[in-house]
Design a protein around this motif. Structure first.
Motif, PDB file in Angstrom:
ATOM      1  N   GLN A  35       0.636  -1.092  -0.117  1.00 46.57           N
ATOM      2  CA  GLN A  35       0.072  -0.010   0.243  1.00 46.57           C
ATOM      3  C   GLN A  35       0.990   1.405   0.134  1.00 46.57           C
ATOM      4  N   LEU A  36       2.147   1.253   0.703  1.00 40.68           N
ATOM      5  CA  LEU A  36       2.827   2.435   0.813  1.00 40.68           C
ATOM      6  C   LEU A  36       3.581   2.647  -0.812  1.00 40.68           C
ATOM      7  N   ILE A  37       4.046   1.607  -1.303  1.00 36.34           N
ATOM      8  CA  ILE A  37       4.465   1.968  -2.815  1.00 36.34           C
ATOM      9  C   ILE A  37       3.408   2.559  -3.509  1.00 36.34           C
ATOM     10  N   ALA A  38       2.007   1.819  -3.534  1.00 37.17           N
ATOM     11  CA  ALA A  38       1.135   2.553  -4.198  1.00 37.17           C
ATOM     12  C   ALA A  38       0.874   4.083  -4.036  1.00 37.17           C
ATOM     13  N   ALA A  39       0.846   4.198  -2.297  1.00 42.69           N
ATOM     14  CA  ALA A  39       0.582   5.695  -2.049  1.00 42.69           C
ATOM     15  C   ALA A  39       1.697   6.538  -2.530  1.00 42.69           C
ATOM     16  N   SER A  40       3.031   5.978  -2.224  1.00 44.27           N
ATOM     17  CA  SER A  40       4.063   6.821  -2.796  1.00 44.27           C
ATOM     18  C   SER A  40       3.974   7.341  -4.000  1.00 44.27           C
ATOM     19  N   LEU A  41       3.271   6.617  -4.934  1.00 46.99           N
ATOM     20  CA  LEU A  41       3.343   6.951  -6.229  1.00 46.99           C
ATOM     21  C   LEU A  41       1.775   7.653  -6.605  1.00 46.99           C
ATOM     22  N   GLY A  42       1.132   8.135  -5.404  1.00 45.42           N
ATOM     23  CA  GLY A  42       0.213   9.092  -5.837  1.00 45.42           C
ATOM     24  C   GLY A  42      -1.247   8.442  -5.957  1.00 45.42           C
ATOM     25  N   GLN A  43      -1.268   6.885  -5.586  1.00 45.16           N
ATOM     26  CA  GLN A  43      -2.691   5.976  -5.636  1.00 45.16           C
ATOM     27  C   GLN A  43      -3.360   6.084  -4.449  1.00 45.16           C
ATOM     28  N   ALA A  44      -4.579   5.983  -4.535  1.00 49.32           N
ATOM     29  CA  ALA A  44      -5.315   6.071  -3.264  1.00 49.32           C
ATOM     30  C   ALA A  44      -5.391   4.645  -2.335  1.00 49.32           C
ATOM     31  N   VAL A  45      -5.406   4.547  -1.281  1.00 49.86           N
ATOM     32  CA  VAL A  45      -5.434   3.483  -0.191  1.00 49.86           C
ATOM     33  C   VAL A  45      -6.727   3.901   0.468  1.00 49.86           C
ATOM     34  N   TYR A  46      -7.643   2.806   0.436  1.00 47.55           N
ATOM     35  CA  TYR A  46      -8.691   3.086   1.090  1.00 47.55           C
ATOM     36  C   TYR A  46      -9.369   1.575   1.746  1.00 47.55           C
ATOM     37  N   PRO A  47     -10.379   1.650   2.461  1.00 43.50           N
ATOM     38  CA  PRO A  47     -11.093   0.471   2.968  1.00 43.50           C
ATOM     39  C   PRO A  47     -11.469  -0.570   1.991  1.00 43.50           C
ATOM     40  N   ASN A  48     -11.345  -2.117   2.303  1.00 44.91           N
ATOM     41  CA  ASN A  48     -11.492  -2.888   1.107  1.00 44.91           C
ATOM     42  C   ASN A  48     -13.042  -3.255   1.509  1.00 44.91           C
TER      43      ASN A  48
END
Length: 230
Positions: A91-104
């Motif tokens: 999730q941190l890789i995705a977030a570091s690249l500007g992508q959203a992290v949210y509840p599944n």
């Protein structure tokens, strides 16, 4: 070769990853983010492993070091380091690249199967058609731009992805061994309210040896793939 890992909770260590690294002669160092350890310079490691943790990738207000960690991950990606992210780490890789992290749509805790994508690029790492793995998450994320989806589960599409040749994110825990399982169920006992997609501590701990051997074998192949030629 030198491997550095980012640890977010005392109970979420390397597990079987440590065994693999030692077997290949790696020097291992660590930044315990929860304890305020400093991050290394980029030239101090070859492989970066980003572990899981009970916090959200969005918890920067409560945990300001997440901001610095995301910037560090972006720098490591730009430097073409070998990177493996596990659960929160993915999730941190995705977030570091500007992508959203949210509840599944469902919390997923316990041994449930993932299925390798049938549409993945031929050059990407291949997951088996079906393999039970340890899940321990309530959030998911949008895939980074250009990422190849490697695996999904029934209730969470983005279970594994690959960026380029040397970056893989896993939403699940291939590193699990019996010691790590004991630590998980003890530290996260409050999360284990059984439901359709949350198993009891007893169920999680009763995993058979053949399942653990299969996940360890997949982890070995994945780490070899990531580090091959480095």
């Amino acid at each position: 070769m030198r491997a550095h890992y980012l640890q977010h909770a005392e109970f979420e260590g390397l597990g079987m990853i440590e065994h693999w690294l030692h077997s290949k002669g790696y020097e291992i160092s660590c930044s315990r983010m929860y304890a305020g350890d400093p991050l290394p310079a980029l030239d101090e490691f070859d492989v970066l492993i980003i572990m899981g943790g009970p916090m959200s990738a969005n918890d920067e207000a409560q945990l300001p070091w997440l901001h610095s960690e995301k910037a560090f991950i972006r720098a490591a990606l730009t430097a073409d380091k070998v990177i493996l992210g596990i659960c929160l780490g993915a999730q941190l890789i995705a977030a570091s690249l500007g992508q959203a992290v949210y509840p599944n749509r469902e919390r997923e805790i316990g041994w449930f199967p993932v299925r390798g994508s049938t549409h993945q690029n031929g050059a990407a790492f291949h997951f088996p058609p079906r393999l039970p793995v340890l899940h321990w998450h309530g959030e998911t994320f949008d895939l980074p731009h250009g990422a190849v989806l490697l695996a999904s589960s029934e209730v969470c599409r983005n279970q594994a992805f690959q960026l380029g040749r040397s970056v893989i994110g896993l939403q699940f825990h291939l590193e699990a061994n019996r010691q790590l399982l004991d630590q998980f169920v003890t530290a996260e006992a409050a999360s284990l309210v059984p439901s359709e997609w949350v198993q009891s501590a007893e169920h999680i701990l009763q995993v058979d040896d053949s399942t653990l051997a299969s996940t360890t074998d997949l982890l070995d192949r994945l780490l070899h793939y990531l580090t091959e030629g480095k």
